[in-house]
Design an enzyme around this catalytic site. Structure first.
Site, PDB file in Angstrom:
ATOM      1  N   ASN A 150       0.792  -1.236   0.000  1.00 23.96           N
ATOM      2  CA  ASN A 150       0.000   0.000   0.000  1.00 23.96           C
ATOM      3  C   ASN A 150       0.826   1.289   0.000  1.00 23.96           C
ATOM      4  O   ASN A 150       0.432   2.261  -0.621  1.00 23.96           O
ATOM      5  CB  ASN A 150      -1.051  -0.012   1.112  1.00 23.96           C
ATOM      6  N   ARG A 158      11.395   2.820   5.407  1.00 30.28           N
ATOM      7  CA  ARG A 158      11.058   2.659   6.823  1.00 30.28           C
ATOM      8  C   ARG A 158      11.772   1.444   7.426  1.00 30.28           C
ATOM      9  O   ARG A 158      12.010   1.394   8.630  1.00 30.28           O
ATOM     10  CB  ARG A 158       9.541   2.507   6.970  1.00 30.28           C
ATOM     11  N   LYS A 173      12.354  -7.724   1.015  1.00 26.83           N
ATOM     12  CA  LYS A 173      11.441  -8.449   0.125  1.00 26.83           C
ATOM     13  C   LYS A 173      10.214  -7.573  -0.136  1.00 26.83           C
ATOM     14  O   LYS A 173       9.399  -7.349   0.749  1.00 26.83           O
ATOM     15  CB  LYS A 173      10.963  -9.763   0.755  1.00 26.83           C
ATOM     16  N   SER A 175       6.464  -6.536  -1.768  1.00 29.13           N
ATOM     17  CA  SER A 175       5.236  -7.288  -2.021  1.00 29.13           C
ATOM     18  C   SER A 175       5.221  -7.739  -3.480  1.00 29.13           C
ATOM     19  O   SER A 175       5.614  -6.986  -4.375  1.00 29.13           O
ATOM     20  CB  SER A 175       4.018  -6.409  -1.748  1.00 29.13           C
ATOM     21  N   SER A 227      -0.523  -7.865   6.922  1.00 31.28           N
ATOM     22  CA  SER A 227      -1.772  -8.258   7.570  1.00 31.28           C
ATOM     23  C   SER A 227      -1.526  -9.057   8.860  1.00 31.28           C
ATOM     24  O   SER A 227      -0.430  -9.607   9.071  1.00 31.28           O
ATOM     25  CB  SER A 227      -2.595  -9.102   6.605  1.00 31.28           C
ATOM     26  N   GLU A 248       4.195  -4.588  12.117  1.00 31.30           N
ATOM     27  CA  GLU A 248       3.264  -3.463  11.898  1.00 31.30           C
ATOM     28  C   GLU A 248       2.081  -4.036  11.143  1.00 31.30           C
ATOM     29  O   GLU A 248       2.170  -4.269   9.939  1.00 31.30           O
ATOM     30  CB  GLU A 248       3.944  -2.385  11.048  1.00 31.30           C
ATOM     31  N   CYS A 282      -3.219   1.596   6.696  1.00 26.98           N
ATOM     32  CA  CYS A 282      -3.439   0.937   7.987  1.00 26.98           C
ATOM     33  C   CYS A 282      -4.054   1.871   9.013  1.00 26.98           C
ATOM     34  O   CYS A 282      -4.762   1.436   9.905  1.00 26.98           O
ATOM     35  CB  CYS A 282      -2.127   0.379   8.507  1.00 26.98           C
TER      36      CYS A 282
HETATM   37  P1  NAD Z   1       0.117  -9.300   3.450  1.00 27.19           P
HETATM   38  O1  NAD Z   1       0.241  -9.768   4.849  1.00 27.19           O
HETATM   39  O2  NAD Z   1      -0.769 -10.048   2.533  1.00 27.19           O
HETATM   40  O3  NAD Z   1       1.536  -9.270   2.735  1.00 27.19           O
HETATM   41  C1  NAD Z   1       2.608  -8.502   3.238  1.00 27.19           C
HETATM   42  C2  NAD Z   1       3.917  -9.138   2.840  1.00 27.19           C
HETATM   43  O4  NAD Z   1       4.050 -10.395   3.501  1.00 27.19           O
HETATM   44  C3  NAD Z   1       4.064  -9.426   1.341  1.00 27.19           C
HETATM   45  O5  NAD Z   1       5.371  -9.077   0.940  1.00 27.19           O
HETATM   46  C4  NAD Z   1       3.857 -10.924   1.280  1.00 27.19           C
HETATM   47  O6  NAD Z   1       4.505 -11.530   0.179  1.00 27.19           O
HETATM   48  C5  NAD Z   1       4.485 -11.373   2.573  1.00 27.19           C
HETATM   49  N1  NAD Z   1       4.080 -12.690   3.048  1.00 27.19           N
HETATM   50  C6  NAD Z   1       2.918 -13.352   2.798  1.00 27.19           C
HETATM   51  N2  NAD Z   1       2.941 -14.559   3.413  1.00 27.19           N
HETATM   52  C7  NAD Z   1       4.126 -14.656   4.058  1.00 27.19           C
HETATM   53  C8  NAD Z   1       4.721 -15.646   4.882  1.00 27.19           C
HETATM   54  N3  NAD Z   1       4.100 -16.793   5.160  1.00 27.19           N
HETATM   55  N4  NAD Z   1       5.950 -15.400   5.394  1.00 27.19           N
HETATM   56  C9  NAD Z   1       6.566 -14.229   5.155  1.00 27.19           C
HETATM   57  N5  NAD Z   1       6.067 -13.271   4.367  1.00 27.19           N
HETATM   58  C10 NAD Z   1       4.846 -13.464   3.831  1.00 27.19           C
HETATM   59  O7  NAD Z   1      -0.320  -7.770   3.555  1.00 27.19           O
HETATM   60  P2  NAD Z   1      -0.685  -6.776   2.359  1.00 27.19           P
HETATM   61  O8  NAD Z   1      -2.006  -7.189   1.802  1.00 27.19           O
HETATM   62  O9  NAD Z   1       0.474  -6.639   1.441  1.00 27.19           O
HETATM   63  O10 NAD Z   1      -0.826  -5.391   3.138  1.00 27.19           O
HETATM   64  C11 NAD Z   1      -2.033  -4.920   3.669  1.00 27.19           C
HETATM   65  C12 NAD Z   1      -2.020  -5.070   5.177  1.00 27.19           C
HETATM   66  O11 NAD Z   1      -0.895  -4.380   5.703  1.00 27.19           O
HETATM   67  C13 NAD Z   1      -3.217  -4.447   5.836  1.00 27.19           C
HETATM   68  O12 NAD Z   1      -3.716  -5.292   6.837  1.00 27.19           O
HETATM   69  C14 NAD Z   1      -2.668  -3.166   6.451  1.00 27.19           C
HETATM   70  O13 NAD Z   1      -3.401  -2.704   7.550  1.00 27.19           O
HETATM   71  C15 NAD Z   1      -1.297  -3.587   6.806  1.00 27.19           C
HETATM   72  N6  NAD Z   1      -0.412  -2.422   6.938  1.00 27.19           N
HETATM   73  C16 NAD Z   1      -0.007  -2.050   8.187  1.00 27.19           C
HETATM   74  C17 NAD Z   1       0.798  -0.934   8.364  1.00 27.19           C
HETATM   75  C18 NAD Z   1       1.264  -0.521   9.731  1.00 27.19           C
HETATM   76  O14 NAD Z   1       2.152   0.330   9.821  1.00 27.19           O
HETATM   77  N7  NAD Z   1       0.727  -1.061  10.808  1.00 27.19           N
HETATM   78  C19 NAD Z   1       1.199  -0.187   7.249  1.00 27.19           C
HETATM   79  C20 NAD Z   1       0.773  -0.593   5.992  1.00 27.19           C
HETATM   80  C21 NAD Z   1      -0.038  -1.725   5.855  1.00 27.19           C
END
Ligand code: NAD
Length: 478
Positions: A150, A158, A173, A175, A227, A248, A282
């Site tokens: 996002n 960061r 790594k 997305s 997530s 996060e 988020c």
């Molecule tokens: P996601 O969890 O689907 O993916 C995030 C990353 O994790 C990707 O690079 C993905 O390839 C990787 N990943 C997936 N499975 C994995 C595993 N088993 N082991 C290691 N890595 C793995 O999240 P998303 O859809 O890309 O992002 C949206 C989410 O991020 C929302 O829930 C949002 O609230 C959150 N977010 C939080 C913040 C914060 O600062 N708290 C900031 C931005 C986004």
């Protein structure tokens, strides 16, 4: 199949032969690239390179590490338009916001570099005559940064900037939804003289690269944004090695609007906090608790502003307020949450369905009134341009409903009463509270969620400490 996009390991781009991942433009569905889906062997090489580079990097005076960071930020500033266009094309962000993301990223790197002369330890008071106790802060070693889609460009910084200034090396790594901006970042970084191995980029899916990085013995910190479900899997993968995690995660930010609020200010801030990045932030406002006395007036203002929100293909029109959602799954989730609220008795006042455009994952800017706390739309992260409203009788009820959540990232309150605002600050169980303003954190703050919104945090002085460990030295003199 080969890919023109190459992982970056030990200061070199490495040709990829093997599986690839398709990257699409969410506004047009156009296939824009195929990128590597690297395997565990590539992760091994990247971690090994980062480990080899780390001791010499740590030995450099911090002010020299800052110098390298500033060279990277300067490269970004020279290429704002190119980088913003890549972000807009692969993620669907509107161009003005994409430019803000690039400039903010450069600012963030510079801000972090400024910490070089301020990274202090402590001198502690001893119980013994002639003894001196020093608390040193040392880097952890190798940090693995796993990114969401996002704010994909900013998230590189960061993770990278605080890791590097404190003497760690990194493996990033991106997305798999938005890897192209990370390749562009790395191309620019490679034009500087940053020592090989200090920054490494490995592209692939969560199941391949993500899983390999998080289970890797050579990684000392996993710093992850994404997530809740993935955060849990990462903790599980990290557990056998007791690798530190910094998570996060998602949010379900409540906004409370009291009877005495400035309603235009509140309406503008709520809509801004929901429309930005098409609601995919988020800290975005995810649910509104509005006090009964102003419910009708506020609702009218929100409906008017949401209905006037202009959306479409960000690269076709620079003046749009928002682009598409990132993918089909995101669109389906938004649709399902609104449909289930409607079926449970909530009233859709504007929007409430997919947009009637030929291409793109567009959902209409939506206001849903008459929501109740048992509805999924008030409990689950929507991550789309939808404002669900629930009427409350007083501040106590608003705070209780806001706190009744698995999440604890950000929150806000709109009121002219300082006592009400400070009661909310005392009682809200969230890492951040915004008073009479939109939701958006500052780089000198500390972005950290409570409950399932995360462990640890990012930004500012406290964010830097997440990349260090302590070493206490007891020196006995005679
Ligand atoms: P996601 O969890 O689907 O993916 C995030 C990353 O994790 C990707 O690079 C993905 O390839 C990787 N990943 C997936 N499975 C994995 C595993 N088993 N082991 C290691 N890595 C793995 O999240 P998303 O859809 O890309 O992002 C949206 C989410 O991020 C929302 O829930 C949002 O609230 C959150 N977010 C939080 C913040 C914060 O600062 N708290 C900031 C931005 C986004």
């Amino acid at each position: 199949m080969s890919s023109e996009y190459q992982n970056y390991i030990d200061g070199r781009f490495v040709a990829h032969r093997g599986d690839t991942i398709e990257v699409h433009n969410p506004a047009t569905f156009e296939l824009i690239a195929r990128v590597p889906d690297a395997g565990a062997d590539v992760v091994d090489e990247a971690v090994a390179a980062a480990r080899r580079a780390q001791p010499a990097w740590e030995k450099l005076p911090a002010i020299q590490r800052a110098g390298y960071l500033r060279k990277i930020s300067a490269k970004l500033r020279e290429n704002v338009e190119m980088l913003a266009t890549i972000i807009a094309r692969e993620q669907g962000k509107v161009m003005p916001l994409a430019r803000v993301e690039v400039n903010f990223t450069a600012d963030y790197i510079d801000y972090t570099a400024e910490w070089a002369r301020r990274l202090d330890g402590e001198v502690l008071t001893s119980d013994r005559v002639g003894e001196h106790i020093f608390l040193l802060r040392k880097p952890l070693g190798v940090a693995a940064g796993i990114l969401p889609w996002n704010f994909p460009f900013f998230l590189i910084a960061r993770k990278m900037a605080p890791a590097l200034i404190t003497g760690n090396t990194v493996v990033i790594k991106p997305s798999e939804e938005t890897p192209l901006n990370a390749f562009a970042f790395t191309q620019l970084l490679a034009e500087t003289d940053l020592p090989p191995g200090v920054f490494n980029l490995v592209c692939g899916s969560g199941a391949s690269v993500g899983a390999a990085l998080t289970a890797h013995k050579g990684v000392n910190l996993i710093t992850f944004t994404g997530s809740v479900g993935t955060g849990i899997r990462i903790m599980q993968a990290a557990a056998p090695n007791l690798t530190r995690v910094n998570l996060e995660l998602g949010g379900k930010a409540p906004a409370i609007v009291l009877n005495d609020a400035d309603l235009d200010l509140a309406a503008n801030a709520l809509v801004a906090s929901r429309v930005i990045n098409t609601g995919q932030v988020c800290n975005c406002v995810e649910r509104v608790y509005v006090q009964r006395g102003i419910a009708e007036a506020l609702t009218e203002k929100l409906v008017q502003r949401m209905a006037a929100t202009r959306f479409g293909d960000p690269l076709a029109d620079e003046t749009l307020d928002m682009g598409p959602l990132v993918n089909q799954a995101g669109l389906a989730k938004v649709e399902q949450l609104v449909d289930s609220a409607r079926a449970a008795g909530a009233e859709v006042l504007t929007g409430g369905k997919r947009a009637d455009l030929a291409r793109g994952y567009h959902y209409l800017p939506t206001v849903v009134a008459g929501c109740t706390s048992d509805m999924a739309i008030m409990r689950d992260e929507i991550f789309g341009p939808v404002l669900p409203l629930q009427i409350v009788d007083d501040l106590d009820e608003a705070i209780a409903r806001a706190n009744d959540s698995d999440y604890g990232l950000t929150s806000s309150i709109f009121t002219r009463d300082i006592n009400a605002a400070m009661k909310a600050v005392r009682e809200l169980q969230f890492g951040e509270t915004y008073i009479n303003r939109e939701h958006f954190e500052a780089m000198q703050g500390f972005h950290a969620g409570r409950k399932k919104s995360g462990i640890g945090g990012a930004d500012g002085h406290h964010g830097l400490l997440e990349f260090t460990e302590t070493h206490v030295v007891y020196l006995q003199t005679s």
